[in-house]
Design a protein around this motif. Structure first.
Motif, PDB file in Angstrom:
ATOM      1  N   LYS A   1       0.829  -1.211   0.000  1.00  0.00           N
ATOM      2  CA  LYS A   1       0.000   0.000   0.000  1.00  0.00           C
ATOM      3  C   LYS A   1       0.861   1.259   0.000  1.00  0.00           C
ATOM      4  O   LYS A   1       0.554   2.232  -0.678  1.00  0.00           O
ATOM      5  CB  LYS A   1      -0.944  -0.004   1.197  1.00  0.00           C
ATOM      6  CG  LYS A   1      -1.955   1.112   1.181  1.00  0.00           C
ATOM      7  CD  LYS A   1      -2.946   0.954   2.308  1.00  0.00           C
ATOM      8  CE  LYS A   1      -4.040   1.979   2.180  1.00  0.00           C
ATOM      9  NZ  LYS A   1      -5.121   1.746   3.146  1.00  0.00           N
ATOM     10  N   SER A   2       1.968   1.241   0.746  1.00  0.00           N
ATOM     11  CA  SER A   2       2.847   2.412   0.771  1.00  0.00           C
ATOM     12  C   SER A   2       3.433   2.680  -0.613  1.00  0.00           C
ATOM     13  O   SER A   2       3.605   3.834  -1.007  1.00  0.00           O
ATOM     14  CB  SER A   2       3.966   2.223   1.800  1.00  0.00           C
ATOM     15  OG  SER A   2       4.909   1.255   1.367  1.00  0.00           O
TER      16      SER A   2
ATOM     17  N   GLN B   1       3.194   5.620  -5.860  1.00  0.00           N
ATOM     18  CA  GLN B   1       2.949   5.615  -7.305  1.00  0.00           C
ATOM     19  C   GLN B   1       1.855   6.607  -7.694  1.00  0.00           C
ATOM     20  O   GLN B   1       1.959   7.283  -8.721  1.00  0.00           O
ATOM     21  CB  GLN B   1       2.591   4.198  -7.754  1.00  0.00           C
ATOM     22  CG  GLN B   1       3.756   3.260  -7.630  1.00  0.00           C
ATOM     23  CD  GLN B   1       3.378   1.807  -7.647  1.00  0.00           C
ATOM     24  OE1 GLN B   1       2.212   1.440  -7.509  1.00  0.00           O
ATOM     25  NE2 GLN B   1       4.373   0.942  -7.809  1.00  0.00           N
ATOM     26  N   ILE B   2       0.839   6.710  -6.880  1.00  0.00           N
ATOM     27  CA  ILE B   2      -0.223   7.686  -7.150  1.00  0.00           C
ATOM     28  C   ILE B   2       0.337   9.099  -7.058  1.00  0.00           C
ATOM     29  O   ILE B   2       0.046   9.952  -7.903  1.00  0.00           O
ATOM     30  CB  ILE B   2      -1.411   7.457  -6.190  1.00  0.00           C
ATOM     31  CG1 ILE B   2      -2.092   6.115  -6.538  1.00  0.00           C
ATOM     32  CG2 ILE B   2      -2.388   8.615  -6.240  1.00  0.00           C
ATOM     33  CD1 ILE B   2      -3.062   5.621  -5.492  1.00  0.00           C
ATOM     34  N   HIS B   3       1.169   9.357  -6.049  1.00  0.00           N
ATOM     35  CA  HIS B   3       1.807  10.671  -5.926  1.00  0.00           C
ATOM     36  C   HIS B   3       2.721  10.959  -7.121  1.00  0.00           C
ATOM     37  O   HIS B   3       2.725  12.084  -7.639  1.00  0.00           O
ATOM     38  CB  HIS B   3       2.613  10.765  -4.624  1.00  0.00           C
ATOM     39  CG  HIS B   3       1.784  11.035  -3.415  1.00  0.00           C
ATOM     40  ND1 HIS B   3       1.514  12.299  -2.971  1.00  0.00           N
ATOM     41  CD2 HIS B   3       1.159  10.205  -2.558  1.00  0.00           C
ATOM     42  CE1 HIS B   3       0.762  12.250  -1.891  1.00  0.00           C
ATOM     43  NE2 HIS B   3       0.529  10.965  -1.616  1.00  0.00           N
ATOM     44  N   ILE B   4       3.489   9.961  -7.546  1.00  0.00           N
ATOM     45  CA  ILE B   4       4.371  10.156  -8.707  1.00  0.00           C
ATOM     46  C   ILE B   4       3.551  10.559  -9.925  1.00  0.00           C
ATOM     47  O   ILE B   4       3.910  11.495 -10.644  1.00  0.00           O
ATOM     48  CB  ILE B   4       5.186   8.872  -9.011  1.00  0.00           C
ATOM     49  CG1 ILE B   4       6.243   8.632  -7.947  1.00  0.00           C
ATOM     50  CG2 ILE B   4       5.853   8.964 -10.386  1.00  0.00           C
ATOM     51  CD1 ILE B   4       6.954   7.285  -8.082  1.00  0.00           C
TER      52      ILE B   4
ATOM     53  N   GLY C   1      11.583   3.889  -5.729  1.00  0.00           N
ATOM     54  CA  GLY C   1      10.473   3.046  -5.294  1.00  0.00           C
ATOM     55  C   GLY C   1      10.727   1.580  -5.590  1.00  0.00           C
ATOM     56  O   GLY C   1      10.481   0.707  -4.740  1.00  0.00           O
ATOM     57  N   MET C   2      11.222   1.288  -6.791  1.00  0.00           N
ATOM     58  CA  MET C   2      11.533  -0.097  -7.149  1.00  0.00           C
ATOM     59  C   MET C   2      12.603  -0.671  -6.224  1.00  0.00           C
ATOM     60  O   MET C   2      12.532  -1.839  -5.818  1.00  0.00           O
ATOM     61  CB  MET C   2      12.022  -0.173  -8.597  1.00  0.00           C
ATOM     62  CG  MET C   2      10.948   0.034  -9.613  1.00  0.00           C
ATOM     63  SD  MET C   2      11.597  -0.023 -11.286  1.00  0.00           S
ATOM     64  CE  MET C   2      11.614  -1.786 -11.556  1.00  0.00           C
ATOM     65  N   ASN C   3      13.586   0.152  -5.893  1.00  0.00           N
ATOM     66  CA  ASN C   3      14.666  -0.284  -5.010  1.00  0.00           C
ATOM     67  C   ASN C   3      14.131  -0.627  -3.615  1.00  0.00           C
ATOM     68  O   ASN C   3      14.480  -1.664  -3.053  1.00  0.00           O
ATOM     69  CB  ASN C   3      15.742   0.795  -4.941  1.00  0.00           C
ATOM     70  CG  ASN C   3      16.978   0.336  -4.201  1.00  0.00           C
ATOM     71  OD1 ASN C   3      17.350  -0.821  -4.271  1.00  0.00           O
ATOM     72  ND2 ASN C   3      17.606   1.263  -3.496  1.00  0.00           N
ATOM     73  N   GLU C   4      13.299   0.231  -3.066  1.00  0.00           N
ATOM     74  CA  GLU C   4      12.725  -0.034  -1.738  1.00  0.00           C
ATOM     75  C   GLU C   4      11.840  -1.279  -1.761  1.00  0.00           C
ATOM     76  O   GLU C   4      11.863  -2.084  -0.837  1.00  0.00           O
ATOM     77  CB  GLU C   4      11.924   1.184  -1.245  1.00  0.00           C
ATOM     78  CG  GLU C   4      12.772   2.375  -0.880  1.00  0.00           C
ATOM     79  CD  GLU C   4      13.724   2.100   0.274  1.00  0.00           C
ATOM     80  OE1 GLU C   4      13.314   1.478   1.275  1.00  0.00           O
ATOM     81  OE2 GLU C   4      14.898   2.497   0.167  1.00  0.00           O
ATOM     82  N   LEU C   5      11.062  -1.440  -2.829  1.00  0.00           N
ATOM     83  CA  LEU C   5      10.193  -2.610  -2.936  1.00  0.00           C
ATOM     84  C   LEU C   5      11.012  -3.894  -3.041  1.00  0.00           C
ATOM     85  O   LEU C   5      10.691  -4.899  -2.410  1.00  0.00           O
ATOM     86  CB  LEU C   5       9.258  -2.472  -4.141  1.00  0.00           C
ATOM     87  CG  LEU C   5       8.228  -3.580  -4.325  1.00  0.00           C
ATOM     88  CD1 LEU C   5       7.280  -3.632  -3.133  1.00  0.00           C
ATOM     89  CD2 LEU C   5       7.449  -3.360  -5.609  1.00  0.00           C
TER      90      LEU C   5
ATOM     91  N   ASN D   1      11.090  -3.095   1.770  1.00  0.00           N
ATOM     92  CA  ASN D   1      10.824  -1.959   2.656  1.00  0.00           C
ATOM     93  C   ASN D   1       9.613  -1.183   2.165  1.00  0.00           C
ATOM     94  O   ASN D   1       9.445  -0.993   0.964  1.00  0.00           O
ATOM     95  CB  ASN D   1      12.020  -1.006   2.681  1.00  0.00           C
ATOM     96  CG  ASN D   1      13.263  -1.651   3.242  1.00  0.00           C
ATOM     97  OD1 ASN D   1      13.182  -2.578   4.033  1.00  0.00           O
ATOM     98  ND2 ASN D   1      14.419  -1.164   2.827  1.00  0.00           N
ATOM     99  N   PRO D   2       8.790  -0.685   3.098  1.00  0.00           N
ATOM    100  CA  PRO D   2       7.710   0.208   2.671  1.00  0.00           C
ATOM    101  C   PRO D   2       8.299   1.536   2.201  1.00  0.00           C
ATOM    102  O   PRO D   2       9.396   1.920   2.611  1.00  0.00           O
ATOM    103  CB  PRO D   2       6.873   0.394   3.937  1.00  0.00           C
ATOM    104  CG  PRO D   2       7.795   0.072   5.057  1.00  0.00           C
ATOM    105  CD  PRO D   2       8.790  -0.913   4.531  1.00  0.00           C
ATOM    106  N   TYR D   3       7.587   2.228   1.330  1.00  0.00           N
ATOM    107  CA  TYR D   3       8.063   3.531   0.873  1.00  0.00           C
ATOM    108  C   TYR D   3       7.693   4.561   1.932  1.00  0.00           C
ATOM    109  O   TYR D   3       6.525   4.660   2.314  1.00  0.00           O
ATOM    110  CB  TYR D   3       7.453   3.896  -0.478  1.00  0.00           C
ATOM    111  CG  TYR D   3       8.241   4.977  -1.164  1.00  0.00           C
ATOM    112  CD1 TYR D   3       9.340   4.649  -1.943  1.00  0.00           C
ATOM    113  CD2 TYR D   3       7.927   6.318  -1.011  1.00  0.00           C
ATOM    114  CE1 TYR D   3      10.104   5.625  -2.552  1.00  0.00           C
ATOM    115  CE2 TYR D   3       8.678   7.296  -1.624  1.00  0.00           C
ATOM    116  CZ  TYR D   3       9.758   6.947  -2.389  1.00  0.00           C
ATOM    117  OH  TYR D   3      10.521   7.909  -2.995  1.00  0.00           O
TER     118      TYR D   3
END
Length: 119
Positions: free
Chosen positions: A52-53, A58-61, A99-103, A107-109
Motif C-alpha cells: 500500500k505504501s 505511485q499515485i503521488h508520482i 520506489g523499485m529499489n525499496e520494494l 521496505n515500505p516507501y
C-alpha cells in the motif's frame, strides 16, 4: 516441483513492481503511466501495508508528474518550460527507481518521501 502460486489480486508486491515498470515505460509512452496509476488505485485497497505504501507513492508520482508536465508545456511558450520538462523526466525516473529499489528490499516507501515534490 515448486508450490509457488501467482495471485491476480492487486495487493501483491509483484503488481506494485509492474506499476513501477509501467511508469518507466510511461516516461516515453504516456499511456503506460495511465495504466499504472489505474492499477495502483485498484490495488491500493486490498494491499498489505508494505504494498500500500508503494501504491500511494505511485499515485503521488503520477499526479505530481502530471502537474510538472502541464506546467512545462504551458511554460514552453517562454522556453523555460523545456527545463521544467527535463526536470520532470529526471524526477520521474529517480522517484520510480527509488520506489523499485525499496520494494525489492522489502521496505515500505516512506510516506514523507511520497508526499515530497522533490526527490
Amino acid at each position: 516441483m515448486s508450490d509457488t502460486q501467482i495471485s491476480t489480486t492487486g495487493g501483491q508486491p509483484g503488481n506494485a513492481n509492474l506499476v513501477y515498470i509501467l511508469y518507466l515505460v510511461g516516461a516515453f509512452i504516456g499511456l503506460a503511466g495511465l495504466v499504472g496509476v489505474i492499477m495502483a488505485y485498484v490495488g491500493k485497497d486490498d494491499a498489505d501495508e508494505l504494498t500500500k505504501s508503494h501504491y500511494i507513492n505511485q499515485i503521488h508520482i503520477f499526479w505530481k508528474g502530471f502537474a510538472y508536465l502541464i506546467a512545462g508545456v504551458i511554460l514552453s511558450v517562454v522556453l523555460i518550460g523545456f527545463l521544467v520538462i527535463l526536470f520532470w523526466f529526471v524526477w520521474h525516473i529517480v522517484r520510480t527507481v527509488k520506489g523499485m529499489n525499496e520494494l525489492s528490499k522489502g521496505n515500505p516507501y516512506p510516506i514523507e518521501l511520497a508526499r515530497s515534490w522533490l526527490f
